[in-house]
Design an enzyme around this catalytic site. Structure first.
Site, PDB file in Angstrom:
ATOM      1  N   GLY A  10      30.530  52.422 -22.390  1.00  0.00           N
ATOM      2  CA  GLY A  10      30.206  51.001 -22.430  1.00  0.00           C
ATOM      3  C   GLY A  10      31.450  50.149 -22.635  1.00  0.00           C
ATOM      4  O   GLY A  10      32.538  50.674 -22.899  1.00  0.00           O
ATOM      5  N   TYR A 120      14.488  42.407 -25.230  1.00  0.00           N
ATOM      6  CA  TYR A 120      15.791  42.938 -25.669  1.00  0.00           C
ATOM      7  C   TYR A 120      16.113  42.444 -27.086  1.00  0.00           C
ATOM      8  O   TYR A 120      16.450  43.244 -27.974  1.00  0.00           O
ATOM      9  CB  TYR A 120      16.873  42.515 -24.675  1.00  0.00           C
ATOM     10  N   LYS A 124      16.553  44.629 -30.559  1.00  0.00           N
ATOM     11  CA  LYS A 124      17.814  44.602 -31.325  1.00  0.00           C
ATOM     12  C   LYS A 124      17.538  44.159 -32.763  1.00  0.00           C
ATOM     13  O   LYS A 124      18.136  44.685 -33.706  1.00  0.00           O
ATOM     14  CB  LYS A 124      18.831  43.675 -30.652  1.00  0.00           C
TER      15      LYS A 124
HETATM   16  N1  LIG Z   1      27.052  42.822 -23.142  1.00  0.00           N
HETATM   17  C1  LIG Z   1      26.857  41.702 -23.838  1.00  0.00           C
HETATM   18  O1  LIG Z   1      27.054  40.584 -23.346  1.00  0.00           O
HETATM   19  C2  LIG Z   1      26.437  41.789 -25.281  1.00  0.00           C
HETATM   20  C3  LIG Z   1      26.185  40.599 -25.991  1.00  0.00           C
HETATM   21  C4  LIG Z   1      25.815  40.681 -27.337  1.00  0.00           C
HETATM   22  C5  LIG Z   1      25.713  41.907 -27.957  1.00  0.00           C
HETATM   23  N2  LIG Z   1      25.940  43.036 -27.245  1.00  0.00           N
HETATM   24  C6  LIG Z   1      25.814  44.328 -27.934  1.00  0.00           C
HETATM   25  O2  LIG Z   1      27.088  44.927 -27.958  1.00  0.00           O
HETATM   26  C7  LIG Z   1      26.955  46.351 -27.954  1.00  0.00           C
HETATM   27  C8  LIG Z   1      27.850  46.937 -26.891  1.00  0.00           C
HETATM   28  O3  LIG Z   1      27.497  46.368 -25.663  1.00  0.00           O
HETATM   29  P1  LIG Z   1      28.304  46.669 -24.322  1.00  0.00           P
HETATM   30  O4  LIG Z   1      28.396  45.399 -23.573  1.00  0.00           O
HETATM   31  O5  LIG Z   1      29.522  47.468 -24.660  1.00  0.00           O
HETATM   32  O6  LIG Z   1      27.227  47.594 -23.610  1.00  0.00           O
HETATM   33  P2  LIG Z   1      27.306  48.288 -22.185  1.00  0.00           P
HETATM   34  O7  LIG Z   1      28.627  48.081 -21.558  1.00  0.00           O
HETATM   35  O8  LIG Z   1      26.074  47.888 -21.458  1.00  0.00           O
HETATM   36  O9  LIG Z   1      27.211  49.803 -22.590  1.00  0.00           O
HETATM   37  C9  LIG Z   1      26.086  50.316 -23.217  1.00  0.00           C
HETATM   38  C10 LIG Z   1      26.420  51.704 -23.665  1.00  0.00           C
HETATM   39  O10 LIG Z   1      25.258  52.264 -24.253  1.00  0.00           O
HETATM   40  C11 LIG Z   1      25.061  53.524 -23.668  1.00  0.00           C
HETATM   41  N3  LIG Z   1      23.657  53.887 -23.631  1.00  0.00           N
HETATM   42  C12 LIG Z   1      22.621  53.230 -23.058  1.00  0.00           C
HETATM   43  N4  LIG Z   1      21.492  53.929 -23.217  1.00  0.00           N
HETATM   44  C13 LIG Z   1      21.840  55.060 -23.891  1.00  0.00           C
HETATM   45  C14 LIG Z   1      21.126  56.187 -24.345  1.00  0.00           C
HETATM   46  N5  LIG Z   1      19.814  56.329 -24.126  1.00  0.00           N
HETATM   47  N6  LIG Z   1      21.808  57.139 -25.016  1.00  0.00           N
HETATM   48  C15 LIG Z   1      23.123  57.044 -25.215  1.00  0.00           C
HETATM   49  N7  LIG Z   1      23.861  56.008 -24.802  1.00  0.00           N
HETATM   50  C16 LIG Z   1      23.216  55.032 -24.145  1.00  0.00           C
HETATM   51  C17 LIG Z   1      25.600  53.418 -22.261  1.00  0.00           C
HETATM   52  O11 LIG Z   1      25.859  54.689 -21.776  1.00  0.00           O
HETATM   53  P3  LIG Z   1      25.846  55.022 -20.203  1.00  0.00           P
HETATM   54  O12 LIG Z   1      27.176  54.534 -19.722  1.00  0.00           O
HETATM   55  O13 LIG Z   1      25.660  56.485 -20.177  1.00  0.00           O
HETATM   56  O14 LIG Z   1      24.698  54.247 -19.606  1.00  0.00           O
HETATM   57  C18 LIG Z   1      26.855  52.611 -22.509  1.00  0.00           C
HETATM   58  O15 LIG Z   1      27.900  53.428 -22.971  1.00  0.00           O
HETATM   59  C19 LIG Z   1      25.473  46.630 -27.777  1.00  0.00           C
HETATM   60  O16 LIG Z   1      24.900  46.894 -29.023  1.00  0.00           O
HETATM   61  C20 LIG Z   1      24.918  45.326 -27.239  1.00  0.00           C
HETATM   62  O17 LIG Z   1      23.561  45.154 -27.591  1.00  0.00           O
HETATM   63  C21 LIG Z   1      26.313  43.006 -25.926  1.00  0.00           C
END
Ligand SMILES: NC(=O)c1ccc[n+]([C@@H]2O[C@H](COP(=O)([O-])OP(=O)(O)OC[C@H]3O[C@@H](n4cnc5c(N)ncnc54)[C@H](OP(=O)(O)O)[C@@H]3O)[C@@H](O)[C@H]2O)c1
Length: 284
Positions: A10, A120, A124
């Protein structure tokens, strides 16, 4: 300090993987759709601190698959936090501005009550509650509008669309803090060190890039820094309907994070430059 990270590919996990102290687990090593298996990993790990950077982040898909999103974002998180509490290992978790309903224009404080608009955000928020209920040491870092050189995000979408078209309509009534994944990783590692040293108080913390901006403002800066000539029409959210409603006000008050950990809001324009440089280096 040994930091075990759930997540590897991620946006935030990729940045955490760059630190010597971290060991990052991919989905094959820990699938958050299998809560008991993830709790087992925590029960048997040799870490001083755990960071959960894995999540079901497909905001629109969650509307039609809340069961899976709940398993990954809430059930697993609760069971991992319980296993960590059992061993007195601090558990650091990333949450989101989507726990709020987006009303008003004041920045959300950590005292404000969450009222998610969609599935979502609900999952969370349930994850946050599970961590608190687990009764161990914890820190929950809520962030927003994450971007990086990896994965899917607004910056990469704008670069792609900006290369294809000379005019775009972009939402201008959602306001928040764009936040670089490398800044989030850095903040998480500061928190991890504090918890490792027994100094991090349990709590929810806010962290986002400054200054607050609309998506249209963010797109303007992306095109300016990339020398792309794109005419932006600023539109309200209602002209860009999505399966999951988005909060209009995602401003976050990050003061407690500064006071507790000495972590300041990063300037997202500076962080954007770093990400664009990384993307350009990858290209060529
Ligand atoms: N993206 C945003 O704009 C945003 C905003 C606010 C908060 N957040 C929070 O920030 C955190 C990191 O977000 P990010 O943007 O880095 O997320 P991301 O790029 O979408 O990556 C999500 C990660 O979670 C893994 N994942 C998903 N389902 C899984 C499962 N069943 N078992 C194991 N791993 C799993 C994915 O693995 P795979 O690669 O194998 O799918 C990926 O490594 C999260 O908690 C998210 O809720 C994100």
């Amino acid at each position: 300090m040994r930091v075990l990270v759930f997540g590897k590919s991620g946006q935030v996990a990729t940045e955490l993987d760059k630190y010597d102290e971290t060991t990052c687990l991919d989905r094959a090593a820990a699938d958050l759709a299998s809560p008991a298996a993830c709790a087992e990993v925590v029960a048997n790990c040799e870490a001083d601190v755990i960071i959960n950077a894995a999540a079901y982040t497909a905001v629109d898909d969650a509307e039609s698959d809340e069961i899976t999103a709940t398993m990954v974002n809430a059930t697993s998180v609760r069971m991992m936090a319980e296993a960590a509490a059992h061993r007195d290992i601090p558990f650091i978790h990333i949450s989101t501005d989507y726990v709020f309903d987006g009303s008003g224009t004041d920045p959300w404080t950590t005292e404000d009550f969450p009222a998610p608009l969609g599935a979502y955000g609900r999952t969370k928020y349930k994850g946050e509650q599970g961590i608190v209920d687990a009764g161990g040491r914890y820190g929950i870092l809520r962030t927003s509008w994450v971007f990086s050189a990896h994965g899917n995000n607004f910056v990469k979408t704008m670069l792609r669309l900006g290369g294809e078209r000379d005019a775009l309509s972009i939402v201008d009534d959602q306001i928040g803090g764009p936040t670089a994944a490398h800044d989030i990783a850095s903040a998480l590692m500061v928190m991890a060190q504090a918890y490792y040293e027994g100094m991090g108080p349990n709590g929810v913390y806010h962290f986002s890039g400054e200054p607050d901006a609309s998506w249209a403002d963010f797109a303007t800066e992306i095109f300016d820094q990339s020398d792309l000539n794109v005419n932006i029409t600023r539109i309200p959210s209602e002209k860009f309907p999505t399966p999951a409603p988005r909060p209009l006000n995602s401003r976050m008050d990050c003061e407690t994070t500064r006071q507790t950990f000495g972590i300041y809001r990063p300037n997202w324009r500076d962080s954007l430059k770093i990400v664009l440089d990384e993307l350009n280096a990858d290209k060529g």
